[in-house]
Write a protein that holds these residues in place. Structure first.
Motif, PDB file in Angstrom:
ATOM      1  N   SER A  75       0.830  -1.204   0.000  1.00 34.10           N
ATOM      2  CA  SER A  75       0.000   0.000   0.000  1.00 34.10           C
ATOM      3  C   SER A  75       0.860   1.248   0.000  1.00 34.10           C
ATOM      4  N   ARG A  76       0.326   2.311  -0.551  1.00 29.24           N
ATOM      5  CA  ARG A  76       1.054   3.588  -0.576  1.00 29.24           C
ATOM      6  C   ARG A  76       1.303   4.122   0.831  1.00 29.24           C
ATOM      7  N   ARG A  77       0.630   3.531   1.806  1.00 28.60           N
ATOM      8  CA  ARG A  77       0.826   3.990   3.169  1.00 28.60           C
ATOM      9  C   ARG A  77       1.955   3.234   3.872  1.00 28.60           C
ATOM     10  N   ALA A  78       2.486   2.205   3.181  1.00 28.50           N
ATOM     11  CA  ALA A  78       3.579   1.425   3.775  1.00 28.50           C
ATOM     12  C   ALA A  78       4.901   1.810   3.098  1.00 28.50           C
ATOM     13  N   LYS A  79       5.993   1.634   3.800  1.00 28.72           N
ATOM     14  CA  LYS A  79       7.339   1.820   3.233  1.00 28.72           C
ATOM     15  C   LYS A  79       7.511   3.176   2.548  1.00 28.72           C
ATOM     16  N   THR A  80       6.933   4.212   3.164  1.00 29.97           N
ATOM     17  CA  THR A  80       7.000   5.531   2.530  1.00 29.97           C
ATOM     18  C   THR A  80       8.430   6.062   2.525  1.00 29.97           C
ATOM     19  N   GLY A  81       9.214   5.650   3.511  1.00 29.85           N
ATOM     20  CA  GLY A  81      10.596   6.116   3.555  1.00 29.85           C
ATOM     21  C   GLY A  81      11.410   5.527   2.417  1.00 29.85           C
ATOM     22  N   ALA A  82      11.302   4.201   2.231  1.00 31.85           N
ATOM     23  CA  ALA A  82      12.093   3.529   1.193  1.00 31.85           C
ATOM     24  C   ALA A  82      11.702   4.009  -0.208  1.00 31.85           C
ATOM     25  N   PHE A  83      10.393   4.198  -0.396  1.00 30.64           N
ATOM     26  CA  PHE A  83       9.915   4.529  -1.750  1.00 30.64           C
ATOM     27  C   PHE A  83       9.710   6.025  -1.957  1.00 30.64           C
ATOM     28  N   ASN A  84      10.563   6.832  -1.342  1.00 29.27           N
ATOM     29  CA  ASN A  84      10.454   8.277  -1.527  1.00 29.27           C
ATOM     30  C   ASN A  84      11.498   8.714  -2.550  1.00 29.27           C
ATOM     31  N   PHE A  85      11.030   9.053  -3.731  1.00 32.91           N
ATOM     32  CA  PHE A  85      11.972   9.460  -4.792  1.00 32.91           C
ATOM     33  C   PHE A  85      11.763  10.917  -5.184  1.00 32.91           C
ATOM     34  N   ALA A  86      11.248  11.706  -4.221  1.00 31.69           N
ATOM     35  CA  ALA A  86      10.972  13.120  -4.508  1.00 31.69           C
ATOM     36  C   ALA A  86      12.258  13.848  -4.899  1.00 31.69           C
ATOM     37  N   ASP A  87      13.364  13.529  -4.184  1.00 29.09           N
ATOM     38  CA  ASP A  87      14.621  14.219  -4.484  1.00 29.09           C
ATOM     39  C   ASP A  87      15.207  13.795  -5.824  1.00 29.09           C
ATOM     40  N   ASP A  88      14.753  12.624  -6.306  1.00 28.58           N
ATOM     41  CA  ASP A  88      15.252  12.157  -7.613  1.00 28.58           C
ATOM     42  C   ASP A  88      14.410  12.718  -8.756  1.00 28.58           C
ATOM     43  N   GLY A  89      13.348  13.464  -8.387  1.00 25.28           N
ATOM     44  CA  GLY A  89      12.532  14.099  -9.417  1.00 25.28           C
ATOM     45  C   GLY A  89      11.636  13.148 -10.182  1.00 25.28           C
ATOM     46  N   ALA A  90      11.399  11.953  -9.640  1.00 22.00           N
ATOM     47  CA  ALA A  90      10.562  11.003 -10.364  1.00 22.00           C
ATOM     48  C   ALA A  90       9.152  11.007  -9.794  1.00 22.00           C
ATOM     49  N   ALA A  91       8.156  10.835 -10.680  1.00 23.12           N
ATOM     50  CA  ALA A  91       6.764  10.689 -10.241  1.00 23.12           C
ATOM     51  C   ALA A  91       6.538   9.222  -9.901  1.00 23.12           C
ATOM     52  N   VAL A  92       5.852   8.977  -8.797  1.00 18.92           N
ATOM     53  CA  VAL A  92       5.691   7.596  -8.342  1.00 18.92           C
ATOM     54  C   VAL A  92       4.219   7.210  -8.250  1.00 18.92           C
ATOM     55  N   ALA A  93       3.853   6.092  -8.882  1.00 18.34           N
ATOM     56  CA  ALA A  93       2.518   5.529  -8.706  1.00 18.34           C
ATOM     57  C   ALA A  93       2.678   4.226  -7.946  1.00 18.34           C
ATOM     58  N   ARG A  94       2.005   4.120  -6.807  1.00 20.22           N
ATOM     59  CA  ARG A  94       2.113   2.900  -6.007  1.00 20.22           C
ATOM     60  C   ARG A  94       0.943   1.990  -6.336  1.00 20.22           C
ATOM     61  N   VAL A  95       1.248   0.733  -6.620  1.00 17.95           N
ATOM     62  CA  VAL A  95       0.187  -0.243  -6.929  1.00 17.95           C
ATOM     63  C   VAL A  95       0.075  -1.183  -5.738  1.00 17.95           C
ATOM     64  N   ASN A  96      -1.102  -1.190  -5.131  1.00 14.86           N
ATOM     65  CA  ASN A  96      -1.294  -1.879  -3.864  1.00 14.86           C
ATOM     66  C   ASN A  96      -1.639  -3.354  -4.081  1.00 14.86           C
ATOM     67  N   LEU A  97      -0.603  -4.176  -4.311  1.00 11.54           N
ATOM     68  CA  LEU A  97      -0.851  -5.598  -4.553  1.00 11.54           C
ATOM     69  C   LEU A  97      -0.921  -6.393  -3.252  1.00 11.54           C
ATOM     70  N   ARG A  98      -0.305  -5.875  -2.200  1.00 13.16           N
ATOM     71  CA  ARG A  98      -0.246  -6.645  -0.958  1.00 13.16           C
ATOM     72  C   ARG A  98      -1.546  -6.440  -0.152  1.00 13.16           C
ATOM     73  N   GLU A  99      -1.742  -5.239   0.434  1.00 11.31           N
ATOM     74  CA  GLU A  99      -2.957  -4.999   1.204  1.00 11.31           C
ATOM     75  C   GLU A  99      -4.200  -5.056   0.322  1.00 11.31           C
ATOM     76  N   GLY A 100      -4.066  -4.536  -0.914  1.00  9.30           N
ATOM     77  CA  GLY A 100      -5.238  -4.427  -1.786  1.00  9.30           C
ATOM     78  C   GLY A 100      -5.655  -5.734  -2.412  1.00  9.30           C
ATOM     79  N   VAL A 101      -4.731  -6.701  -2.530  1.00 15.84           N
ATOM     80  CA  VAL A 101      -5.074  -7.935  -3.246  1.00 15.84           C
ATOM     81  C   VAL A 101      -4.839  -9.179  -2.382  1.00 15.84           C
ATOM     82  N   ILE A 102      -3.574  -9.555  -2.193  1.00 13.90           N
ATOM     83  CA  ILE A 102      -3.364 -10.902  -1.632  1.00 13.90           C
ATOM     84  C   ILE A 102      -3.785 -11.019  -0.177  1.00 13.90           C
ATOM     85  N   TRP A 103      -3.759  -9.891   0.567  1.00 10.89           N
ATOM     86  CA  TRP A 103      -4.145  -9.988   1.977  1.00 10.89           C
ATOM     87  C   TRP A 103      -5.656  -9.883   2.183  1.00 10.89           C
ATOM     88  N   THR A 104      -6.368  -9.476   1.159  1.00  8.30           N
ATOM     89  CA  THR A 104      -7.810  -9.353   1.334  1.00  8.30           C
ATOM     90  C   THR A 104      -8.565 -10.368   0.480  1.00  8.30           C
TER      91      THR A 104
END
Lengths: 765, 205
Positions: A75-104
């Motif tokens: 989920s976009r609410r998890a691992k926000t520190g690791a997946f922060n690429f704001a300083d790299d200037g990249a746009a990020v789309a998070r696809v929630n496969l864990r909470e959104g799919v396999i865990w539910t």
């Protein structure tokens, strides 16, 4: 600021994580193919994407030219520190496969789970394609002023000023009267602040005034008021009028500590107020007590100067009452004050009688110890409701007629003096929503007496209409009120926030309170003001999307100047420019997207959140045809409460229907009606809007978003009727962050409902 | 002693504080009503404890002291264990009853009062309770035939007590009691004297 044209085609790189069971539960090869078909130039799998190695691989991708990242992991609410690429200037789309799919989804669900993952990945690629990395407000457009303006020189204002000054910020303190201290300086004693809470404490307001006067970071303006305020956090400008002179000062944030007005006790003829000087309110008793103390004599009756031998305190006088002209609310501090004042009598002469007649004795905090101390001194507490007070003639005692609630009978208490515990009326400026309503009829002038229509209606507080801040905002000159004249704020989650970014209310304008509470409140507001100037200096959003670098912009050539965005923005962030176009004040903006939801021509967008980033996700899903018996339900879930609740449901492995596709949104207020139309056209069988509670006790982080969404969806019902679609196909629900089991249940119930009414007849067109 | 008590003044409260055992606690009641709700006999009280405390504050001297209510207390201590303010309510009830009795205002025919008096006279006389005399005095306090009826109704209990040696029929004729009864009576007389002087009571009846 207008939207800038896209310079280059986005270069999308997709990363698929195989950790947390994703590799076992999902066919990653198939997902890789889906990503490639959806436009990802590069697709990579990794066994633990959030690890150092995984993050390094992603950074490698950015160096190889990827401008947009699609991260198929949690989920976009998890691992926000690791997946922060704001300083790299990249746009990020998070696809929630864990909470959104396999865990539910249950392990034996079969193909529907994979289909869900495929769709989410398609949606992620579509979102990425239409987003840009936020760039923050350009440094030269940011407000860098860090001075803080405090309006009001009572205990709350002085405390806020001192706290900010001692934290190293320059403070301007504006007080309308000729001296600092407010109501507090006229008190004989104050409520105790320290253990054992057993006696009134010295009134130390004079020391506070002296501390403010000696603080080098504070400039005090006495006999002054604010003639005009404009700007935004970090770049406010205020005209401070002092007699004939007006000076313009630049400041970064504002603390409004404008205090309260005494309830006008002359509206209580039943309690003989005004008929005899021996009926006083609490403030008048403080004056009597001070006079007595100076003379070293017992408190004297105003009528004949005789020492008071018996006193009755009437609690809730003109308060907690639905009668016309009364205050419907509890002022919260009058019980404590009456206890303190009863002690004035008992401490001087233990033989004196002090009787407090109350319906509910409210002694918050350590007030219970104080209450007990008064009982030990022999103050009598009587549970009852006072009906009337009769003035005695020729020096006779007053007769207090009341209903004794314990003995359940009418009773009379006689006393030399009666004290009415009247309430506090917020001094919070013009009620801009009332002014708005009156605009059709008689236009109301500022600073012009009282709102007469409000006065006649029962249980409505008539608030003096005198602007405190004189904001030049399009939306009105003062902070919006919630009710009874108190400034709107979220009293539990973010009490000092108001609906005007960078302006923080504290003390009685927020709710009635005593000195100690007001001082605590002022400290909180001072810290919020500091936070606001610091965030503004960095070009970041203030609460609740603190740190967000995106900001709204609009396409000028599409705008019809309808002004809906300026009206619906809950924070008054949008003015209009000289040509009538919306003028966004970025640092006033909270990034909720309500303007985007309001815009009928869809020209307002954020870099990473727009009508397209959501609309294209809706269009990207693979819609099964009518006879597959696989309905599709779109869930637009508020990221503040509904989406976290869904995430937590996933952490608890609570399963829900496999036919839903969830898109997190910033606020229900940002939902543009076009998304609903697009979804129905795309063949979605049902649409759920999951948002926060609306109404007076709203839970919406952006105040009005949930209410606006419900209003807008009411209009969508008409459209559904015209299309001969069942109104159940679009439904808004109020959920809370704690509804961890309820949200999945709502989804399942709604899916069952959709099964019942059948497939969307527009599927496949 | 004041007899004209002003309403909602402290006069009667002060009198209770001075003269009633644990009476200084009455002012600490916060009128929550937990005592009244906890009393297993609550329904039978005309004025449950919470109300009595309010009546004291309201200065209803005669109504409080002439009340049958505090005589209803069976000393189960439910109220004491539950009172959030820690008032010794059971003791205050007995204190009020005792004070009313001493003033001669207590309801004369209240059965609890009469039993208490018989019990006290019995024990104060010899220093020990004489069960035989106590039961007979109790049964026959309303006359000979009522006494016979009561004794007959209680015959099973009486016979059981006889069999187990808890009731000695000879007790009717033997004084029994402690060794130095005279000392005990002198001790009690002195205690009465001290209390009467301290509380400014009139002659004992």
């Amino acid at each position: 600021m207008t939207q800038q044209a896209e310079t280059a085609e986005p270069k999308i790189a997709a990363y698929l994580c195989a950790g947390c069971g994703l590799g076992e539960r999902l066919d990653l090869e198939r997902l890789a193919k889906v990503a490639a078909e959806a436009g990802a130039g590069a697709v990579e799998q990794h066994e633990m994407l959030c690890g150092e190695d995984g993050v390094a691989r992603i950074r490698g991708g950015i160096q190889d030219g990827a401008t947009h990242l699609v991260l198929g992991a949690c989920s976009r609410r998890a691992k926000t520190g690791a997946f922060n690429f704001a300083d790299d200037g990249a746009a990020v789309a998070r696809v929630n496969l864990r909470e959104g799919v396999i865990w539910t989804q249950p392990e034996d669900a079969g193909e529907t789970t994979q289909e869900m993952a495929d769709d989410y990945l398609r949606m992620g690629c579509a979102e990425a394609k239409f987003m840009r990395a936020p760039r923050a407000i350009a440094a030269d457009e940011r407000g860098a002023n860090k001075r803080i303006l405090v309006v009001g020189g009572g205990v709350s204002g002085m405390t806020a000023a001192l706290e900010a000054a001692r934290a190293g910020y320059e403070v301007l303190l504006v007080e309308k009267s000729g001296a600092l201290g407010g109501w507090a300086k006229s008190l004989h004693r104050r409520l105790p602040r320290r253990a054992p809470f057993s006696a009134p404490a010295e009134n130390d307001t004079a020391e506070l005034c002296a501390a403010v006067e000696h603080e080098k970071n504070i400039t005090v303006f006495l006999n002054a008021h604010i003639a005009r305020t404009s700007g935004a956090p970090g770049r406010f400008s205020a005209d401070i009028a002092q007699g004939e002179n007006t000076r313009t000062e630049n400041i970064g944030a504002i603390v409004q500590a404008s205090g309260f007005r005494r309830y006008d006790a002359s509206q209580l003829p039943e309690f003989a107020y005004g008929k005899t000087p021996d009926v006083v309110d609490q403030m008048e008793l403080e004056a009597l007590a001070r006079a007595a103390d100076e003379n070293g004599a017992p408190i004297a009756r105003p009528s004949d100067g005789k020492a008071v031998q018996s006193v009755v305190f009437v609690q809730c006088a003109g308060q907690r009452s639905e009668k016309p002209g009364h205050l419907p609310y509890c002022s919260g501090c009058c019980c404590g004050v009456s206890i303190k004042q009863a002690m004035y009598f008992k401490m001087r002469d233990s033989e004196a009688d002090a009787n407090i007649i109350y319906t509910d004795l409210r002694a918050p905090g350590n007030g219970e110890d104080f209450y007990r101390a008064a009982q030990e001194m022999g103050v009598v507490f009587t549970n009852g409701a006072v009906e009337r007070v009769e003035a005695g003639t020729n020096g006779a005692q007053l007769a207090v007629h009341f209903r004794d609630h314990v003995l359940d009978e009418d009773a009379v208490a006689r006393a030399d003096l009666v004290v009415l515990a009247t309430g506090q009326v917020a001094n919070s400026g013009v009620d801009i929503s009332a002014v708005e309503k009156n605009e059709d009829g008689e236009k109301e002038k500022n600073g012009n007496g009282k709102d007469e229509s409000a006065e006649k209606k029962p249980a409505q507080v008539s608030v003096p209409v005198e602007s405190i801040l004189q904001l030049d905002y399009r939306q009105g000159p003062d902070l919006p009120h919630l009710k009874h004249g108190f400034s709107d704020s979220h009293f539990i989650c973010f009490p000092y926030e108001t609906r005007r970014t960078g302006i923080y209310a504290c003390g009685p304008p927020r709710r009635p309170m005593d000195m100690h509470q007001a001082m605590e409140d002022a400290t909180g507001a001072a810290l919020k003001a500091i936070q606001a100037v610091e965030n503004a200096g960095l070009g970041r959003a203030a609460h609740p999307r603190a740190g967000d670098l995106s900001f709204p912009s609009f396409r000028r050539d599409g705008c019809t100047q309808c002004k809906r965005c300026t009206v619906e923005c809950p924070f008054g962030a949008i003015d209009q420019d000289a040509e009538g176009y919306p003028q966004f004040n970025e640092s006033r903006c909270r990034r909720c997207g309500t303007c985007m939801g309001a815009c009928p021509v869809r020209v307002i967008s954020f870099e990473n959140y727009s009508v397209d980033t959501v609309g294209q996700q809706i269009k990207a899903i693979d819609m099964p045809d009518e006879f597959d018996e696989k309905p599709r339900i779109l869930v637009l879930a508020c990221e503040n409460d509904a989406y976290p609740a869904l995430d937590m449901a996933a952490h608890n492995r609570i399963h829900y229907n496999a036919f839903v596709r969830v898109i997190p949104i910033r606020c229900l207020g940002s939902v543009n009606a076009i998304w609903v139309t697009d979804a129905l056209n795309a063949g979605f069988d049902g649409i759920m809007l999951l948002g926060c509670k609306k109404g007076d006790d709203y839970q919406c982080h952006f105040v009005t978003g949930a209410a606006l969404a419900h209003e807008r969806m009411g209009k969508i019902d008409d459209t559904l009727n015209q299309l001969q679609l069942e109104p159940e196909r679009v439904r808004a629900f109020e959920v809370e962050i704690t509804d961890i089991a309820r949200v999945p249940q709502l989804i399942n119930d709604y899916a069952a409902k959709i099964d019942e009414i059948g497939m969307n007849p527009f599927k496949g067109f | 002693m004041t007899s004209a008590v002003e309403k909602y003044r402290n006069n009667f409260l002060r009198e209770v504080e001075a003269n009633v055992e644990e009476g200084e606690w009455v002012k600490m009641c916060m009128q929550c009503g937990v005592c009244s709700g906890s009393c297993p006999l609550g329904d039978a009280w005309e004025h449950p404890p919470q109300e009595l405390f309010m009546m004291i504050r309201a200065g209803k001297r005669d109504q409080v002291l002439a009340s049958e209510s505090m005589w209803m207390c069976t000393s189960c201590y439910s109220c004491i264990t539950r009172c959030p303010r820690g008032l010794p309510i059971t003791h205050i009830m007995h204190g009020l009853a005792n004070y009313a009795n001493r003033l001669g205002i207590a309801p004369k025919m209240n059965p609890t009062r009469r039993f208490a008096k018989i019990f006290w006279d019995n024990i104060a006389h010899t220093g020990r309770v004489n069960e035989t005399k106590l039961s007979l005095r109790l049964y026959f306090m309303d006359g000979f035939f009522t006494g016979l009826r009561r004794a007959f109704a209680m015959r099973k209990v009486g016979l059981g007590m006889l069999r187990t040696g808890r009731l000695n029929p000879l007790g009717l004729f033997r004084a029994g009691g402690i060794a130095r009864k005279g000392e005990l009576r002198k001790l009690l007389a002195r205690a009465y004297e001290i209390e009467d002087a301290r509380k400014n009571f009139g002659k004992r009846n």
